[in-house]
Every structure is written in structure tokens, then in C-alpha cells.
Design a protein around this motif. Structure first.
Motif, mmCIF file in Angstrom:
data_model
loop_
_atom_site.group_PDB
_atom_site.id
_atom_site.type_symbol
_atom_site.label_atom_id
_atom_site.label_comp_id
_atom_site.label_asym_id
_atom_site.label_seq_id
_atom_site.Cartn_x
_atom_site.Cartn_y
_atom_site.Cartn_z
ATOM 1 N N LYS A 119 0.819 -1.213 0.000
ATOM 2 C CA LYS A 119 0.000 0.000 0.000
ATOM 3 C C LYS A 119 0.855 1.266 0.000
ATOM 4 O O LYS A 119 0.433 2.323 0.459
ATOM 5 N N GLU A 120 2.051 1.172 -0.528
ATOM 6 C CA GLU A 120 2.948 2.324 -0.569
ATOM 7 C C GLU A 120 2.382 3.407 -1.491
ATOM 8 O O GLU A 120 1.864 3.107 -2.572
ATOM 9 N N GLU A 121 2.483 4.642 -1.059
ATOM 10 C CA GLU A 121 1.888 5.751 -1.810
ATOM 11 C C GLU A 121 2.579 5.964 -3.151
ATOM 12 O O GLU A 121 3.782 5.751 -3.296
ATOM 13 N N LEU A 122 1.789 6.426 -4.107
ATOM 14 C CA LEU A 122 2.320 6.750 -5.428
ATOM 15 C C LEU A 122 3.118 8.049 -5.371
ATOM 16 O O LEU A 122 2.761 8.988 -4.652
ATOM 17 N N SER A 123 4.173 8.096 -6.150
ATOM 18 C CA SER A 123 4.897 9.358 -6.310
ATOM 19 C C SER A 123 4.177 10.208 -7.354
ATOM 20 O O SER A 123 3.282 9.731 -8.064
ATOM 21 N N TYR A 128 -1.984 -1.171 -4.365
ATOM 22 C CA TYR A 128 -3.233 -0.723 -3.744
ATOM 23 C C TYR A 128 -3.464 0.762 -3.981
ATOM 24 O O TYR A 128 -4.586 1.181 -4.304
ATOM 25 N N ASP A 129 -2.423 1.568 -3.840
ATOM 26 C CA ASP A 129 -2.609 3.009 -4.017
ATOM 27 C C ASP A 129 -2.902 3.346 -5.478
ATOM 28 O O ASP A 129 -3.656 4.286 -5.760
ATOM 29 N N ALA A 130 -2.325 2.583 -6.403
ATOM 30 C CA ALA A 130 -2.642 2.787 -7.821
ATOM 31 C C ALA A 130 -4.113 2.481 -8.080
ATOM 32 O O ALA A 130 -4.797 3.209 -8.822
ATOM 33 N N TYR A 131 -4.602 1.424 -7.456
ATOM 34 C CA TYR A 131 -6.027 1.081 -7.595
ATOM 35 C C TYR A 131 -6.900 2.166 -6.963
ATOM 36 O O TYR A 131 -7.884 2.622 -7.563
ATOM 37 N N MET A 141 -9.619 4.538 -8.871
ATOM 38 C CA MET A 141 -11.033 4.532 -8.501
ATOM 39 C C MET A 141 -11.521 5.933 -8.137
ATOM 40 O O MET A 141 -12.634 6.335 -8.517
ATOM 41 N N ARG A 142 -10.687 6.682 -7.422
ATOM 42 C CA ARG A 142 -11.101 8.044 -7.054
ATOM 43 C C ARG A 142 -11.230 8.931 -8.289
ATOM 44 O O ARG A 142 -12.159 9.737 -8.388
ATOM 45 N N ARG A 143 -10.326 8.772 -9.242
ATOM 46 C CA ARG A 143 -10.422 9.542 -10.482
ATOM 47 C C ARG A 143 -11.663 9.140 -11.273
ATOM 48 O O ARG A 143 -12.347 9.992 -11.856
#
Length: 556
Positions: free
Chosen positions: A425-429, A515-518, A522-524
Motif C-alpha cells: 500500500k505504498e503511496e504513489l509518487s 493498492y494506491d494505484a487502484y 477509482m477516485r479519479r
């Protein structure tokens, strides 16, 4: 009776005699080793392995109990439950608290045989492949958790794998040495002539120039019969072919008929015995235990394997209605409500069915799932499963199997992926977010921009998380495209071209960012959907207002 009388007469009546036993037999063979090794080569190999051959009688009882655990608990037992449930609890659960005495006694006997084999063999086992086993090894008892009886080449499963490897290796090496005996030098091996073996799968002794005429069948342990495995206990009755030397002062000397004894031992230890092979595409001798909801950990490409066996088709709309879906939505984000109950249990049953279909290699796509299940005793539990029986009553075919799995998977995946490990679940840069925006079409305007459809992108990420990241086996620093560009993993909808994925999937994403990419995607998508909905609402409102003004003007 004076001393002289005793010396002259008693030795003719009484004398010391040798004992007919294994030690005496081996000493007789070793007394002229060079000659006997040439004339009786099988006995030389026998003495080399004699101390451990008796361990092989435990191989089948161990295998049979492991298979019982697989058949009773496979696809149903979670890892946590496997560590919590003792063998005693397993037997009691299966026998309704011990009330079903037939089942209770059968499982108890099977466990006792398994336990005896474990405790007898494990002290001889020092390592498994490159793993050194600990000196202190657990003694098998009813109190131990069932995880010790489940086949898996890691953690506690290493001990079971090591025991099986040791026993199989013992039989195979013994038979391989037997096969290396040059043809014509051992009269005890007439039953090993090629003409006496009907199997098409044989192991031939390999000599440098002259091929051996000795052949043995190769077989997997889960296909073997009791006659195929060495089951040997030394019995002095084998030495009945012997006699004592009747000459004066030779009472301790026993003459053994090595020809007959060798023939007897060869029949016991070699006749009908097989060289044991591993499972297909595996180093294991038994299939790994299938834990609940872990199908893809052991069979990463099983959906593609099924597709290669049986041409797959979508489930028709009328049958989707029978599954409780009122319509097939074009958007996976906003699926139609389903009344599917027990989705997790149904998914577990489908995992079992998928594996069985692959194993039986059936190719007729039009066989109904119900008819297929009815043909196999091992699948009988599926027809009695209340939730799964719903699928059987709507006439789904094997050609719908993958679509059915993906439909049921969708019922549980959203909840499961929330609990994957934090390392995924590491955040996207900022660069990663930019790469996603450049590669993914969020506005569904594919005529203007060649890009991966956003919904398909999110679906592939979601499937990857559910199938491969619910455990912690995947290395988080690996590039994500290694998996997402692998079409054999069957992560993408069939409507997305492989070329598009290969060319456009962001290369800077890591497995750690899945996970963060997903979540970002989804939010977009939700923002885009909300914006589109608002735009449509404004258009409708403006149209209504224009019509209202026109009506007022006309009225005036």
C-alpha cells in the motif's frame, strides 16, 4: 566320569552351534567379499541399504493420511485455522464428536499409522533440499496442529516434505543401484526383463556403452499401489536356505545358499516396485495443500489453463438473471445488485472445481457443470453444498466456468483487498500518478486518445491484489508490469488488446504501489462519473428551462 573320558567322548555328543540370523548371514557373505560381490551383486546392494529399507513401510501410511487431510480440508481451511486446529479436533469434527464410530475409528487408525511413521523416520532426516533441519524436531501427537500434516515446502510444512523426500529418495536410489547391475550377472533378476513389463513408462539402467535389459516402471506416489512400494521387515525365515557344517569342530559355521536367498530378497524388494516421480512441473511428490482462497498461489495461470482446455464464453443474460443479477452493467464500478449468498464458500468450491477440471483435462465445452460433477465421487460434496447447488440448477456449462469464477470473485474481492499487507500500500509518487494519467483513459474518449480503459485498469489491479497479494509472498519492489503484462495470468477483460497493455502500462509502478494505484484510479473514476452526471443534469435542467420559457412565451 573322569577328565580324559569327557575330553574324548563328550564333543561327539554336544557342541556349540552358530545362530542363523542376519548378523551371521552378513558375516558369511563378507567372508569372501570379492567372490560374492561378483556372483551375488544384489546382496551387496541389499547390505548397503539394509538398515534403512524397513523405514519404507511407513511411506504409504504417511501419504494416505496426508491425502485424507487434503480431501477433507482442502479449499476450506485457512492458514490460521490450520495452525489452531489439532489432529484430535480434526478427527472429532469429522466424526461428529466421535459419535460416528466408523469414521472416528478409521481416522484414528490412519493418524496412528501416520504418527508412527513420522516419529520413526524423522530422526533419520537431517535436511530438506538446501534447508538444514533443526536438531529438536516435534514428536507427532494428537495435540499438534494439523498444519504439520499439510504439504507445503515452507515453514512447518518442510518437515513433512523432508520425510517424503527422504523415503522416496531411499527407494529410488536403492532401485537405481539395482538397475545398474550389468545384465547377465545376476540370476535373480529374470522378472526384470523388458518383456515382463507392460508399462510404457520405464526407467532403464544407463551403462556407458551397453544398454541394460532391466526396466522399472516410473510412477507418481499418488498413483502407486501397495505392491509398488517397498514394505520390508527382516525375517530370519528368509535364511531357511542354510545348513550347519556337520564336520567336527565346525558347529559354529553355517553355510548359506546365497543364490536362493538373493532370489527371495529380490522378489520382495524389487518385483513390481516402481521408481517414484514428482508431480508435474514440481519438485514435490504430492500436490501442495490448497488453502482456502489461495488458488493462485499454487496455480498462477489456472484460468488460462482452463481456457486452453475449454473454449470459454460469457454467461448469457438470461442465466445471469437467474443468478440474481437483473442486468449486466457496462461498468464494473457500478454493478447490478446480486442476491448471491455464501459468496466466499462458493468461490472456494469453484477453486476446487477449476483444479479438478484442469487435472482431468476434459475438453467438451458443452458438458453441463452439474453432469460433470455427478461423474466424479471427489466432487460429490459440491452438489450437496446449498449455495453452490444454485449454479447447478441453471444449466451452466463448462464453457461458462471462468466467467462464473470471475462473477463470484467480484462478490468478495472488494472486502478482501482492504486487508492486504501494508507493504503493498505504498503511496504513489507524483511521477507515478502522471504515468497513470498518461496511460489510462478516464473519460472514455478512446476515439480521441489511445489509452487503457480506466475501468479495465482498475479491474486488473483489483484481481492482481486479490489473487496474489492476500499473502505476503510477492516481492514488493518488483516492477508491477512484470505481472500485469503477463496475459497468461488472465487479469484483464478480453476486450482490452494485449498490445495496448504491453505498450502503455506504466513502467515505474512497483508491486508495493498496487493498492494506491487502484485507489487513485477509482477516485479519479468516481470524480469523472460525478462530473459527467452533473453535466448531464445541467443539460437536462437547461433543456427543461428552455422548454419552460418557450411555453411561457407561447402562452403569452
Amino acid at each position: 566320569m573322569d577328565k580324559q573320558y569327557r575330553v574324548e567322548n563328550l564333543p561327539a555328543l554336544w557342541r556349540s552351534i552358530g545362530l542363523v540370523n542376519f548378523e551371521s548371514f552378513r558375516a558369511y557373505y563378507m567372508s569372501d567379499l570379492a567372490k560374492n560381490r561378483t556372483n551375488y551383486p544384489f546382496l551387496s546392494i541389499f547390505f548397503k541399504y539394509a538398515e534403512q529399507l524397513e523405514l519404507l513401510k511407513h511411506l504409504l501410511p504417511i501419504v494416505k493420511f496426508v491425502q485424507v487431510l487434503n480431501s477433507k480440508l482442502g479449499y476450506q481451511l485457512t492458514r490460521q485455522k490450520a495452525s489452531d486446529m489439532s489432529f484430535r479436533q480434526f478427527i472429532e469434527n469429522q466424526s461428529n464428536g466421535g459419535e460416528n464410530r466408523e469414521i472416528f475409528n478409521g481416522l484414528k487408525t490412519a493418524f496412528d499409522d501416520f504418527s508412527e511413521g513420522w516419529n520413526r523416520v524423522l530422526p533419520f532426516v537431517k535436511r530438506y533440499q538446501c534447508h538444514e533441519l533443526p536438531r529438536e524436531k516435534p514428536n507427532m501427537t494428537y495435540k499438534l496442529p494439523v498444519v504439520f500434516g499439510l504439504m507445503e515446502p515452507k515453514d512447518t510444512g518442510i518437515l513433512l516434505c523432508a520425510i517424503l523426500d527422504f523415503l522416496v529418495d531411499l527407494q529410488n536410489k536403492f532401485l537405481e543401484e539395482v538397475m545398474s547391475i550389468p545384465p547377465g550377472t545376476c540370476r535373480s533378476f529374470k522378472f526384470l526383463d523388458e518383456q515382463t513389463v507392460s508399462s510404457t513408462s520405464k526407467i532403464q539402467s544407463a551403462k556407458s556403452n551397453t544398454p541394460s535389459r532391466y526396466y522399472l516402471q516410473s510412477m507418481r506416489i499418488d498413483h502407486a499401489r501397495s505392491a509398488n512400494i517397498i514394505n520390508f521387515d527382516w525375517d530370519d525365515e528368509i535364511l531357511a536356505y542354510s545348513q550347519r557344517n556337520l564336520a567336527v569342530a565346525k558347529g559354529l559355521y553355517i553355510i548359506y545358499d546365497l543364490t536362493k536367498i538373493e532370489t527371495e530378497l529380490a522378489n520382495i524388494l524389487v518385483f513390481e516396485k516402481v521408481h517414484i516421480g514428482t508431480q508435474p512441473e514440481s519438485r514435490l511428490y504430492l500436490e501442495p495443500f490448497p488453502y482456502h482462497m489461495e488458488l493462485f498461489q499454487g496455480c498462477m495461470r489456472i484460468l488460462s489453463d482452463i481456457k486452453n482446455l475449454i473454449t470459454q464464453e460469457p454467461i448469457p443474460a438470461d442465466k445471469m438473471n437467474l443468478l440474481g443479477v437483473s442486468g449486466i452493467s457496462s461498468s464494473f464500478m457500478f454493478p447490478q445488485e446480486s442476491t448471491l449468498d455464501n459468496a466466499t464458500e462458493n468461490l472456494s468450491s469453484l477453486e476446487f472445481l477449476l483444479c479438478f477440471v484442469k487435472r482431468t483435462a476434459v475438453r467438451d465445452k458443452d458438458i453441463s457443470i452439474k453432469d460433470y460433477i455427478s461423474k466424479w465421487m471427489k466432487l460429490s460434496s459440491l452438489s450437496t453444498h446449498e449455495g453452490f447447488s444454485k449454479f447447478l440448477n441453471i444449466d451452466l456449462r463448462l464453457k461458462h466456468l471462468v466467467a462464473l469464477y470471475e462473477f463470484v470473485e467480484e462478490q468478495v474481492v472488494d472486502v478482501k483487498i482492504k486487508y492486504i499487507h501494508e507493504k503493498y500500500k505504498e503511496e504513489l509518487s507524483a511521477d507515478m500518478k502522471t504515468a497513470i494519467m498518461n496511460s489510462v483513459d478516464f473519460k472514455q474518449q478512446t476515439t480521441m486518445k489511445i489509452a487503457i480503459p480506466a475501468e479495465a485498469f482498475a479491474l486488473a489491479l483489483k484481481r492482481f491484489m486479490f489473487r496474489f497479494l492476500t499473502l505476503e509472498n510477492q516481492k514488493e519492489k518488483e516492477p508491477l508490469y512484470v505481472y500485469l503484462q503477463d496475459s497468461s495470468l488472465n487479469l484483464w477483460p478480453s476486450t482490452v488488446p494485449e498490445k495496448l497493455i504491453y505498450e502503455l502500462f506504466p513502467e515505474n509502478l512497483l508491486v508495493a504501489n498496487t493498492y494506491d494505484a487502484y485507489d487513485f484510479t477509482m477516485r479519479r473514476l468516481e470524480q469523472t462519473f460525478s462530473l459527467t452526471t452533473n453535466q448531464r443534469t445541467r443539460l437536462v435542467t437547461n433543456s427543461v428551462n428552455r422548454d419552460t420559457r418557450r411555453f411561457r412565451f407561447d402562452y403569452m
